[in-house]
Design a protein around this motif. Structure first.
Motif, PDB file in Angstrom:
ATOM      1  N   TRP A   1       0.854  -1.186   0.000  1.00  0.00           N
ATOM      2  CA  TRP A   1       0.000   0.000   0.000  1.00  0.00           C
ATOM      3  C   TRP A   1       0.890   1.236   0.000  1.00  0.00           C
ATOM      4  O   TRP A   1       1.817   1.357   0.799  1.00  0.00           O
ATOM      5  CB  TRP A   1      -0.911  -0.031   1.222  1.00  0.00           C
ATOM      6  N   THR A   2       0.626   2.175  -0.904  1.00  0.00           N
ATOM      7  CA  THR A   2       1.524   3.319  -1.074  1.00  0.00           C
ATOM      8  C   THR A   2       0.948   4.622  -0.546  1.00  0.00           C
ATOM      9  O   THR A   2       1.672   5.601  -0.402  1.00  0.00           O
ATOM     10  CB  THR A   2       1.867   3.504  -2.564  1.00  0.00           C
ATOM     11  N   GLN A   3      -0.348   4.659  -0.265  1.00  0.00           N
ATOM     12  CA  GLN A   3      -0.944   5.854   0.316  1.00  0.00           C
ATOM     13  C   GLN A   3      -2.128   5.467   1.181  1.00  0.00           C
ATOM     14  O   GLN A   3      -2.694   4.382   1.035  1.00  0.00           O
ATOM     15  CB  GLN A   3      -1.392   6.837  -0.771  1.00  0.00           C
ATOM     16  N   VAL A   4      -2.471   6.359   2.109  1.00  0.00           N
ATOM     17  CA  VAL A   4      -3.587   6.090   3.021  1.00  0.00           C
ATOM     18  C   VAL A   4      -4.902   6.244   2.268  1.00  0.00           C
ATOM     19  O   VAL A   4      -5.214   7.311   1.742  1.00  0.00           O
ATOM     20  CB  VAL A   4      -3.539   7.033   4.241  1.00  0.00           C
ATOM     21  N   ASN A   5      -5.664   5.157   2.214  1.00  0.00           N
ATOM     22  CA  ASN A   5      -6.952   5.155   1.515  1.00  0.00           C
ATOM     23  C   ASN A   5      -8.121   4.905   2.463  1.00  0.00           C
ATOM     24  O   ASN A   5      -9.197   4.476   2.030  1.00  0.00           O
ATOM     25  CB  ASN A   5      -6.957   4.087   0.417  1.00  0.00           C
ATOM     26  N   SER A   6      -7.909   5.150   3.743  1.00  0.00           N
ATOM     27  CA  SER A   6      -8.973   4.945   4.729  1.00  0.00           C
ATOM     28  C   SER A   6     -10.164   5.838   4.404  1.00  0.00           C
ATOM     29  O   SER A   6      -9.996   6.999   4.009  1.00  0.00           O
ATOM     30  CB  SER A   6      -8.453   5.269   6.132  1.00  0.00           C
ATOM     31  N   GLU A   7     -11.348   5.294   4.584  1.00  0.00           N
ATOM     32  CA  GLU A   7     -12.568   6.051   4.305  1.00  0.00           C
ATOM     33  C   GLU A   7     -13.096   6.689   5.582  1.00  0.00           C
ATOM     34  O   GLU A   7     -13.120   6.061   6.635  1.00  0.00           O
ATOM     35  CB  GLU A   7     -13.628   5.123   3.709  1.00  0.00           C
ATOM     36  N   GLU A   8     -13.498   7.941   5.460  1.00  0.00           N
ATOM     37  CA  GLU A   8     -14.138   8.598   6.600  1.00  0.00           C
ATOM     38  C   GLU A   8     -15.504   7.953   6.857  1.00  0.00           C
ATOM     39  O   GLU A   8     -16.039   7.213   6.037  1.00  0.00           O
ATOM     40  CB  GLU A   8     -14.329  10.092   6.304  1.00  0.00           C
ATOM     41  N   GLY A   9     -16.057   8.275   8.038  1.00  0.00           N
ATOM     42  CA  GLY A   9     -17.415   7.828   8.325  1.00  0.00           C
ATOM     43  C   GLY A   9     -17.483   6.557   9.142  1.00  0.00           C
ATOM     44  O   GLY A   9     -16.615   6.269   9.956  1.00  0.00           O
ATOM     45  N   GLN A  10     -18.513   5.751   8.849  1.00  0.00           N
ATOM     46  CA  GLN A  10     -18.893   4.650   9.720  1.00  0.00           C
ATOM     47  C   GLN A  10     -18.881   3.311   8.978  1.00  0.00           C
ATOM     48  O   GLN A  10     -19.392   3.205   7.865  1.00  0.00           O
ATOM     49  CB  GLN A  10     -20.325   4.908  10.223  1.00  0.00           C
ATOM     50  N   GLY A  11     -18.281   2.306   9.608  1.00  0.00           N
ATOM     51  CA  GLY A  11     -18.407   0.943   9.132  1.00  0.00           C
ATOM     52  C   GLY A  11     -19.466   0.222   9.954  1.00  0.00           C
ATOM     53  O   GLY A  11     -20.101   0.814  10.829  1.00  0.00           O
ATOM     54  N   SER A  12     -19.616  -1.092   9.712  1.00  0.00           N
ATOM     55  CA  SER A  12     -20.718  -1.794  10.383  1.00  0.00           C
ATOM     56  C   SER A  12     -20.275  -3.058  11.123  1.00  0.00           C
ATOM     57  O   SER A  12     -21.104  -3.829  11.583  1.00  0.00           O
ATOM     58  CB  SER A  12     -21.795  -2.162   9.359  1.00  0.00           C
ATOM     59  N   PHE A  13     -18.954  -3.283  11.242  1.00  0.00           N
ATOM     60  CA  PHE A  13     -18.502  -4.482  11.959  1.00  0.00           C
ATOM     61  C   PHE A  13     -17.054  -4.287  12.417  1.00  0.00           C
ATOM     62  O   PHE A  13     -16.346  -3.373  11.977  1.00  0.00           O
ATOM     63  CB  PHE A  13     -18.613  -5.731  11.059  1.00  0.00           C
ATOM     64  N   CYS A  14     -16.632  -5.172  13.315  1.00  0.00           N
ATOM     65  CA  CYS A  14     -15.227  -5.259  13.730  1.00  0.00           C
ATOM     66  C   CYS A  14     -14.578  -6.421  12.982  1.00  0.00           C
ATOM     67  O   CYS A  14     -15.242  -7.413  12.661  1.00  0.00           O
ATOM     68  CB  CYS A  14     -15.115  -5.508  15.231  1.00  0.00           C
ATOM     69  N   LEU A  15     -13.275  -6.312  12.721  1.00  0.00           N
ATOM     70  CA  LEU A  15     -12.583  -7.321  11.922  1.00  0.00           C
ATOM     71  C   LEU A  15     -11.262  -7.720  12.565  1.00  0.00           C
ATOM     72  O   LEU A  15     -10.478  -6.865  12.992  1.00  0.00           O
ATOM     73  CB  LEU A  15     -12.294  -6.771  10.524  1.00  0.00           C
ATOM     74  N   TYR A  16     -11.031  -9.034  12.638  1.00  0.00           N
ATOM     75  CA  TYR A  16      -9.683  -9.550  12.891  1.00  0.00           C
ATOM     76  C   TYR A  16      -9.265 -10.319  11.655  1.00  0.00           C
ATOM     77  O   TYR A  16     -10.000 -11.188  11.171  1.00  0.00           O
ATOM     78  CB  TYR A  16      -9.632 -10.481  14.101  1.00  0.00           C
ATOM     79  N   HIS A  17      -8.075 -10.031  11.110  1.00  0.00           N
ATOM     80  CA  HIS A  17      -7.626 -10.767   9.931  1.00  0.00           C
ATOM     81  C   HIS A  17      -6.170 -11.190  10.086  1.00  0.00           C
ATOM     82  O   HIS A  17      -5.386 -10.582  10.813  1.00  0.00           O
ATOM     83  CB  HIS A  17      -7.815  -9.939   8.660  1.00  0.00           C
ATOM     84  N   GLY A  18      -5.821 -12.285   9.398  1.00  0.00           N
ATOM     85  CA  GLY A  18      -4.462 -12.819   9.441  1.00  0.00           C
ATOM     86  C   GLY A  18      -4.452 -14.225   8.875  1.00  0.00           C
ATOM     87  O   GLY A  18      -5.499 -14.784   8.522  1.00  0.00           O
ATOM     88  N   ASN A  19      -3.272 -14.801   8.789  1.00  0.00           N
ATOM     89  CA  ASN A  19      -3.136 -16.198   8.377  1.00  0.00           C
ATOM     90  C   ASN A  19      -3.540 -17.065   9.563  1.00  0.00           C
ATOM     91  O   ASN A  19      -2.796 -17.215  10.527  1.00  0.00           O
ATOM     92  CB  ASN A  19      -1.693 -16.492   7.960  1.00  0.00           C
ATOM     93  N   LEU A  20      -4.724 -17.644   9.500  1.00  0.00           N
ATOM     94  CA  LEU A  20      -5.297 -18.337  10.660  1.00  0.00           C
ATOM     95  C   LEU A  20      -4.667 -19.706  10.905  1.00  0.00           C
ATOM     96  O   LEU A  20      -4.941 -20.330  11.934  1.00  0.00           O
ATOM     97  CB  LEU A  20      -6.811 -18.462  10.483  1.00  0.00           C
ATOM     98  N   SER A  21      -3.807 -20.152   9.999  1.00  0.00           N
ATOM     99  CA  SER A  21      -3.094 -21.411  10.241  1.00  0.00           C
ATOM    100  C   SER A  21      -1.877 -21.207  11.143  1.00  0.00           C
ATOM    101  O   SER A  21      -1.286 -22.171  11.623  1.00  0.00           O
ATOM    102  CB  SER A  21      -2.648 -22.042   8.913  1.00  0.00           C
ATOM    103  N   VAL A  22      -1.491 -19.953  11.368  1.00  0.00           N
ATOM    104  CA  VAL A  22      -0.370 -19.638  12.263  1.00  0.00           C
ATOM    105  C   VAL A  22      -0.883 -19.660  13.702  1.00  0.00           C
ATOM    106  O   VAL A  22      -1.868 -18.988  14.018  1.00  0.00           O
ATOM    107  CB  VAL A  22       0.225 -18.258  11.923  1.00  0.00           C
ATOM    108  N   PRO A  23      -0.255 -20.418  14.590  1.00  0.00           N
ATOM    109  CA  PRO A  23      -0.773 -20.573  15.956  1.00  0.00           C
ATOM    110  C   PRO A  23      -1.018 -19.261  16.694  1.00  0.00           C
ATOM    111  O   PRO A  23      -2.026 -19.111  17.386  1.00  0.00           O
ATOM    112  CB  PRO A  23       0.308 -21.402  16.652  1.00  0.00           C
ATOM    113  N   GLU A  24      -0.113 -18.280  16.557  1.00  0.00           N
ATOM    114  CA  GLU A  24      -0.294 -17.019  17.289  1.00  0.00           C
ATOM    115  C   GLU A  24      -1.536 -16.270  16.795  1.00  0.00           C
ATOM    116  O   GLU A  24      -2.206 -15.582  17.574  1.00  0.00           O
ATOM    117  CB  GLU A  24       0.940 -16.122  17.173  1.00  0.00           C
ATOM    118  N   ASN A  25      -1.876 -16.402  15.497  1.00  0.00           N
ATOM    119  CA  ASN A  25      -3.066 -15.744  14.964  1.00  0.00           C
ATOM    120  C   ASN A  25      -4.339 -16.449  15.424  1.00  0.00           C
ATOM    121  O   ASN A  25      -5.345 -15.800  15.739  1.00  0.00           O
ATOM    122  CB  ASN A  25      -3.009 -15.682  13.444  1.00  0.00           C
TER     123      ASN A  25
END
Length: 375
Positions: free
Chosen positions: A198-222
């Motif tokens: 990612w080369t620039q901040v593309n965050s959108e202003e305003g409101q989303g509708s959920f919380c997110l956890y993401h990662g490689n779920l096969s890795v034990p720490e994740n």
């Protein structure tokens, strides 16, 4: 006259679908963009294959098999290193005097076979690997794997004490740089931030509708982080929660099914994952490594493209990104922050702050720094 560069990758860098691959692939793109003729060498040992997509960036590509455990096991050299010592690779490198970029301590076993006194060599240190493997052992449930990780950690610590002084070692964070200077007494250690996609901040202003956890779920720490969020945090604050990532275990799938406000998205495509990060109102990213090393690319993904970001101390330690995040080290603290942020729109001033803090991840500028060490 054209510049030639050998790049030795621990794994095939395409598709760039995990942190290490993203870091390696973005460097390849930048060198290609700078007109460097890339002699790419990589080890193929998993389902990632030999993708044709790399051809457009490279002058020549050589692929090597990784030595299997039955032949590569050593009592003195870590398996991640011994399995990548390849005679054919060494012969090719010694046919010319072009500079070499070694991706990871994993590929450094070839260094004793190269004339380092007359050659520019940079070793990209993705982590302080002895710490990283110790943390893998801590999070692992399988006794056999836990013992393997602990042994690799021990061997890596000893191996790192004997790395050659002639190379430049390029670390991802200040914390890792200090470790290689103070613990391993290497004379030429530099900071080179990770290369994000990612080369620039593309965050959108305003409101989303959920919380997110993401990662490689096969890795034990994740998996550990996802289950902690399910059991300790989202039982206290009942908002929509999505877990997304590769290869979730049956244990994690079952845990998510027991929470009626939770959805698990298994093996999303790159575009699907980016869409989830952008649409989430809060990216929730705890990390339970007691000894943090390297940087988590999922944190940068959330800061470049997402809205609010809630983390704990280990994931931001040494990154200088603390001001862009909401930080707590307890489940109650996470729940409290999520409750406060869930109806709070993401604002323009936060985007400006992120733009300032993320300037350190300028791939083109960091490639110019790297080139000064290579030529």
């Amino acid at each position: 006259m054209s510049k030639h560069l050998h790049i030795i990758c621990l794994d095939v860098p395409w598709p760039a679908d995990y942190g290490g691959a993203i870091d390696m692939m973005e460097r390849i793109r930048e060198f290609h963009k700078a007109g460097v003729l890339i002699h790419l060498h990589y080890f193929s040992y998993n389902e990632r294959g030999n993708p044709n997509e790399l051809n457009q960036f490279c002058h020549i590509i050589h692929v090597y098999d990784r030595v299997p455990p039955s032949k590569g096991f050593s009592l003195k050299v870590p398996y991640i290193v011994s399995s990548r010592i390849n005679g054919e690779l060494i012969t090719r490198l010694n046919e010319d005097n072009h500079p070499i970029l070694v991706e990871g301590i994993h590929c450094s076993g070839i260094l004793p076979h190269i004339n380092l006194s007359s050659r520019k060599v940079v070793v990209r240190m993705h982590n302080e690997e002895s710490l990283y493997y110790r943390e893998l052992a801590r999070a692992e449930n399988s006794l056999v794997k836990k013992m393997y990780f602990l042994n690799e950690s021990r061997l890596l610590k000893n191996y790192s004490q004997h790395l050659p002084d002639e190379c430049v070692y390029a670390c991802v964070t200040d914390k890792d740089r200090e470790a290689f200077i103070n613990d391993y007494h290497l004379p030429n250690v530099e900071l080179l931030p990770t290369f994000p996609a990612w080369t620039q901040v593309n965050s959108e202003e305003g409101q989303g509708s959920f919380c997110l956890y993401h990662g490689n779920l096969s890795v034990p720490e994740n998996e550990e982080a996802a289950i902690w969020l399910l059991c300790k945090v989202f039982t206290k604050v009942r908002v929509h929660f999505i877990i997304a990532g590769k290869k979730p275990s049956k244990r994690l799938i079952k845990a998510a099914e027991l929470c009626d406000h939770t959805c698990l998205v298994a093996d999303p495509s790159e575009s699907e994952m980016s869409d989830l990060v952008r649409k989430a109102h809060i990216n929730v990213l705890p990390c339970f490594n007691k000894n943090s090393t390297g940087i988590r690319l999922k944190l940068l993904h959330a800061l470049f493209e997402g809205r609010h970001c809630v983390v704990n101390d280990p994931i931001v330690a040494g990154t200088h990104l603390e001001d862009a995040c909401h930080i707590s080290d307890t489940a109650n603290g996470f729940a409290s922050i999520i409750s406060q942020l869930y109806y709070q729109p993401f604002a323009e001033e936060e985007i400006r702050l992120r733009t300032h803090l993320l300037k350190q991840y300028d791939n083109t500028a960091n490639t110019r720094r790297l080139m000064k060490w290579l030529w």
